[in-house]
Design an enzyme around this catalytic site. Sequence first.
Site, PDB file in Angstrom:
ATOM      1  N   ASP A  91       4.548  -9.245   3.339  1.00 25.90           N
ATOM      2  CA  ASP A  91       3.848  -8.898   4.580  1.00 25.90           C
ATOM      3  C   ASP A  91       2.379  -8.602   4.275  1.00 25.90           C
ATOM      4  O   ASP A  91       2.012  -8.302   3.137  1.00 25.90           O
ATOM      5  CB  ASP A  91       4.520  -7.669   5.203  1.00 25.90           C
ATOM      6  CG  ASP A  91       3.787  -7.166   6.425  1.00 25.90           C
ATOM      7  OD1 ASP A  91       3.616  -7.950   7.376  1.00 25.90           O
ATOM      8  OD2 ASP A  91       3.368  -5.991   6.414  1.00 25.90           O
TER       9      ASP A  91
ATOM     10  N   ASP B 157      -0.319  -6.999   7.098  1.00 21.43           N
ATOM     11  CA  ASP B 157      -0.779  -5.774   7.777  1.00 21.43           C
ATOM     12  C   ASP B 157       0.073  -4.588   7.366  1.00 21.43           C
ATOM     13  O   ASP B 157       1.283  -4.565   7.610  1.00 21.43           O
ATOM     14  CB  ASP B 157      -0.696  -5.950   9.299  1.00 21.43           C
ATOM     15  CG  ASP B 157      -1.769  -6.874   9.842  1.00 21.43           C
ATOM     16  OD1 ASP B 157      -2.945  -6.502   9.757  1.00 21.43           O
ATOM     17  OD2 ASP B 157      -1.431  -7.961  10.339  1.00 21.43           O
TER      18      ASP B 157
ATOM     19  N   ASP C   3       6.048  -3.082   4.933  1.00 19.73           N
ATOM     20  CA  ASP C   3       5.902  -1.662   5.234  1.00 19.73           C
ATOM     21  C   ASP C   3       6.614  -1.235   6.508  1.00 19.73           C
ATOM     22  O   ASP C   3       6.675  -0.039   6.798  1.00 19.73           O
ATOM     23  CB  ASP C   3       4.414  -1.315   5.390  1.00 19.73           C
ATOM     24  CG  ASP C   3       3.832  -1.905   6.680  1.00 19.73           C
ATOM     25  OD1 ASP C   3       3.467  -1.134   7.588  1.00 19.73           O
ATOM     26  OD2 ASP C   3       3.760  -3.140   6.790  1.00 19.73           O
TER      27      ASP C   3
END
Length: 266
Positions: free
Chosen positions: A11, A13, A207
């Site tokens: 990922d 962002d 996250d």
Amino acid sequence: MALAWKAFLIDLDGTMYHGSRMVPGADQLIAEMNKQGIPFLFVTNNSSRTPGDVARSLVEMGIPAKEEQVCTSAVGAARYLADKDPGATVAVIGETGLVSALEEAGLRITEQDPDYVVQGIDRHFNYETLRKAAGWIAAGATYILTNPDLLLPGSNGLMPGAGTLSAAIQAATGVVPITIGKPESILMLQAIERLGLAADQVAVIGDNMLTDISAGAHAGCGTILTLTGVTTEQNLEHYKEKTGIVPDVICSDLQELMLWITGKER
């Protein structure tokens, strides 16, 4: 299980950066993965930029990246529609990355009786946008959502994502969209296919328990949570309960992840 993971879907962002700020250790992590020849792709729900723009931004932060390593929900949506309905007409609620991806896929952008409404993040979204979207969908256009993120980590904290805008459109129309990005499977399966591996040979690094980790679990991949963005030590138990998922690996930061992924802390 960890030794069976041959490649990673990473990922962006909240994992590699917050807005224009690199997450500490992101540059070292990717450099070490490149050094060891560990295959990976960057997979982002953010639809606002092209893969080339994303790669250039990463390089400017000091994170090694190539355009062909970037999978965005915008490109995923464009590929999905081009495969399903080549040359279809599309009304776009989104930014440059989404418009570019749809045009490159041969789809025709219009505001007159579109076959599809494709919506991503749109930082100019307003009442008129909502009115148009509701009208197109009421007239029979199929609603496609690039990604359902309610919040995105930015340079100044969390900001509303495409999912928050979609909530308004869904409230106005009563229509649930076809979702391309995480946690749904369309973007994930496209990325796994590009790696040329089975899902259980791939681990997802991210996250966000609601998107990244849920997507990995749903796709049959391994899951590695980094506490660098949306999910923190304080809200982790809440998200475990909400998703019903326990990540295979949890790393407090990217330095810990680098030690783990390169085999030094397994």
